[in-house]
Design a protein around this motif. Structure first.
Motif, PDB file in Angstrom:
ATOM      1  N   UNK A  65       0.694  -1.140  -0.156  1.00 51.83           N
ATOM      2  CA  UNK A  65      -0.447  -0.245   0.148  1.00 51.83           C
ATOM      3  C   UNK A  65       1.090   0.829  -0.288  1.00 51.83           C
ATOM      4  N   UNK A  66       0.454   1.905  -0.703  1.00 50.79           N
ATOM      5  CA  UNK A  66       1.551   3.776  -1.087  1.00 50.79           C
ATOM      6  C   UNK A  66       0.685   4.443  -0.678  1.00 50.79           C
ATOM      7  N   UNK A  67       1.858   5.058   0.550  1.00 53.20           N
ATOM      8  CA  UNK A  67       0.421   6.741   0.910  1.00 53.20           C
ATOM      9  C   UNK A  67       1.690   7.269   1.308  1.00 53.20           C
ATOM     10  N   UNK A  68       1.119   8.537   2.421  1.00 59.65           N
ATOM     11  CA  UNK A  68       1.705   9.684   2.101  1.00 59.65           C
ATOM     12  C   UNK A  68       1.899  10.855   3.675  1.00 59.65           C
ATOM     13  N   UNK A  69       3.055  10.292   3.650  1.00 58.98           N
ATOM     14  CA  UNK A  69       2.898  10.724   5.624  1.00 58.98           C
ATOM     15  C   UNK A  69       4.293  12.209   6.030  1.00 58.98           C
ATOM     16  N   UNK A  70       3.771  12.426   7.261  1.00 59.84           N
ATOM     17  CA  UNK A  70       5.260  14.023   6.914  1.00 59.84           C
ATOM     18  C   UNK A  70       6.892  13.648   7.161  1.00 59.84           C
ATOM     19  N   UNK A  71       7.546  13.850   6.569  1.00 57.26           N
ATOM     20  CA  UNK A  71       8.816  13.882   6.724  1.00 57.26           C
ATOM     21  C   UNK A  71       8.985  13.273   8.048  1.00 57.26           C
ATOM     22  N   UNK A  72       8.587  14.151   9.162  1.00 58.84           N
ATOM     23  CA  UNK A  72       9.127  13.825  10.564  1.00 58.84           C
ATOM     24  C   UNK A  72       8.521  12.829  10.808  1.00 58.84           C
ATOM     25  N   UNK A  73       7.594  11.876  10.567  1.00 58.57           N
ATOM     26  CA  UNK A  73       7.458  11.201  11.075  1.00 58.57           C
ATOM     27  C   UNK A  73       7.821   9.278  10.541  1.00 58.57           C
ATOM     28  N   UNK A  74       7.936  10.185   9.130  1.00 58.60           N
ATOM     29  CA  UNK A  74       8.659   9.045   8.042  1.00 58.60           C
ATOM     30  C   UNK A  74      10.021   9.172   9.352  1.00 58.60           C
ATOM     31  N   UNK A  75      10.507  10.244   9.233  1.00 53.38           N
ATOM     32  CA  UNK A  75      12.143   9.713   9.892  1.00 53.38           C
ATOM     33  C   UNK A  75      12.382   9.342  10.916  1.00 53.38           C
ATOM     34  N   UNK A  76      10.921   9.480  11.821  1.00 53.91           N
ATOM     35  CA  UNK A  76      11.227   8.563  13.389  1.00 53.91           C
ATOM     36  C   UNK A  76      10.506   7.241  12.983  1.00 53.91           C
ATOM     37  N   UNK A  77      10.377   6.101  12.141  1.00 47.78           N
ATOM     38  CA  UNK A  77       9.840   5.316  11.996  1.00 47.78           C
ATOM     39  C   UNK A  77      10.995   4.900  11.315  1.00 47.78           C
ATOM     40  N   UNK A  78      11.282   5.405  10.534  1.00 47.79           N
ATOM     41  CA  UNK A  78      13.214   4.908   9.842  1.00 47.79           C
ATOM     42  C   UNK A  78      14.661   4.708  10.851  1.00 47.79           C
ATOM     43  N   UNK A  79      13.922   5.098  12.212  1.00 46.49           N
ATOM     44  CA  UNK A  79      15.151   5.666  13.177  1.00 46.49           C
ATOM     45  C   UNK A  79      14.575   4.259  13.587  1.00 46.49           C
ATOM     46  N   UNK A  80      13.397   3.529  13.874  1.00 45.40           N
ATOM     47  CA  UNK A  80      14.037   2.621  14.879  1.00 45.40           C
ATOM     48  C   UNK A  80      14.143   0.756  14.004  1.00 45.40           C
ATOM     49  N   UNK A  81      14.362   0.779  15.816  1.00 44.54           N
ATOM     50  CA  UNK A  81      14.617  -1.048  15.165  1.00 44.54           C
ATOM     51  C   UNK A  81      14.477  -2.158  13.825  1.00 44.54           C
ATOM     52  N   UNK A  82      12.969  -1.450  13.967  1.00 49.68           N
ATOM     53  CA  UNK A  82      12.215  -2.590  13.056  1.00 49.68           C
ATOM     54  C   UNK A  82      11.711  -2.045  11.859  1.00 49.68           C
ATOM     55  N   UNK A  83      11.102  -3.538  10.765  1.00 54.90           N
ATOM     56  CA  UNK A  83      10.446  -2.771   9.639  1.00 54.90           C
ATOM     57  C   UNK A  83       9.176  -1.833   9.620  1.00 54.90           C
ATOM     58  N   UNK A  84       9.308  -0.754   8.864  1.00 58.50           N
ATOM     59  CA  UNK A  84       8.019   0.395   9.108  1.00 58.50           C
ATOM     60  C   UNK A  84       6.675  -0.909   8.712  1.00 58.50           C
ATOM     61  N   UNK A  85       7.090  -1.473   8.429  1.00 60.32           N
ATOM     62  CA  UNK A  85       5.301  -2.553   7.345  1.00 60.32           C
ATOM     63  C   UNK A  85       5.602  -2.739   8.692  1.00 60.32           C
ATOM     64  N   UNK A  86       6.198  -3.777   9.278  1.00 59.90           N
ATOM     65  CA  UNK A  86       5.227  -4.352  10.257  1.00 59.90           C
ATOM     66  C   UNK A  86       5.038  -3.398  12.280  1.00 59.90           C
ATOM     67  N   UNK A  87       5.461  -2.374  11.893  1.00 63.03           N
ATOM     68  CA  UNK A  87       5.003  -1.404  13.325  1.00 63.03           C
ATOM     69  C   UNK A  87       3.355  -1.042  12.681  1.00 63.03           C
ATOM     70  N   UNK A  88       3.133  -0.949  11.304  1.00 62.69           N
ATOM     71  CA  UNK A  88       2.832  -0.216  10.950  1.00 62.69           C
ATOM     72  C   UNK A  88       0.885  -1.672  11.406  1.00 62.69           C
TER      73      UNK A  88
END
Length: 232
Positions: free
Chosen positions: A194-217
């Motif tokens: 699924x393709x979505x748009x989110x604010x860059x700061x939230x994306x940055x936070x997601x990338x800094x976590x040790x888990x994959x974006x998909x798993x968290x979502x």
């Protein structure tokens, strides 16, 4: 909820107009989709919490200066019926009559002041300065993706705004989780993108976590659907 819609007009305060434009820009969606998200939060997520008495008190306590300009959008007949019923109850309490476009404007002002995911979760930090959202792809199990798509179709929502809500819901703690839930059941191992748009700061936070974006979502979405009784 019926997918049939009618063209409806609404008025706005200057503050609500600015908020509506800001969030639509920050989340790369239309103002109509933000309005529908407001109605979803008022009538679906908080249907037993937001009463006619609540709206009537808000009107009495707030200096509402609705601008004369009217705007139009497509409103589902189900939402329209709920708005009219709520308006009639508020009119009885406040001994005042409201045109439909005025009352929708009042509801939107109430939403941005008191209810919005953007306010209650204090996530304005993601939205105030950032205007160009990040595009990301998430791989969700097929049943979950189908469920999210069905919710978006039923309530005329944008999937990116729904997932933004899911990722920032304080009930599930800061990213990634308050704690790893033990009661989440993944019904399908097949993954779909699924393709979505989110604010860059939230994306940055997601990338800094040790888990994959998909798993968290995926985990947070399953929790969200269960909490708000949205699972099929």
């Amino acid at each position: 909820m019926s997918s049939q819609t009618k063209i409806t007009s609404y008025k706005l305060t200057l503050r609500a107009k600015r908020k509506l434009e800001q969030y639509a820009l920050n989340l790369k969606t239309s103002k109509a989709k933000i309005i529908n998200y407001a109605l979803y939060e008022i009538f679906v997520k908080n249907e037993h919490k937001i009463t006619a008495e609540t709206i009537a008190s808000y009107i009495k306590e707030t200096k509402l200066n609705l601008k004369p300009d009217s705007y139009t959008f497509h409103l589902s007949f189900d939402y329209y019926d709920r708005i009219v019923l709520l308006k009639n109850d508020v009119q009885i309490i406040n001994y005042t009559e409201y045109h439909d476009n005025e009352f929708i404007g009042i509801l939107l002002s109430f939403y941005f002041d008191k209810v919005a995911i953007f306010r209650k979760k204090k996530v304005d930090k993601y939205l105030i300065k950032e205007t160009k959202p990040s595009q990301i792809g998430l791989y969700l199990n097929k049943d979950l993706k189908d469920n999210i798509n069905e919710i978006c179709n039923r309530y005329q929502l944008n999937a990116g705004v729904l997932i933004f809500d899911i990722l920032t819901d304080i009930e599930f703690g800061d990213l990634p989780f308050k704690n790893l839930p033990q009661d989440v059941v993944i019904n399908s191992e097949e993954k779909e993108r699924i393709i979505i748009f989110i604010p860059p700061m939230l994306h940055k936070q997601l990338k800094e976590t040790p888990l994959s974006n998909s798993f968290i979502a995926e985990i947070r979405a399953e929790q969200y659907l269960k909490k708000y009784n949205l699972k099929r």
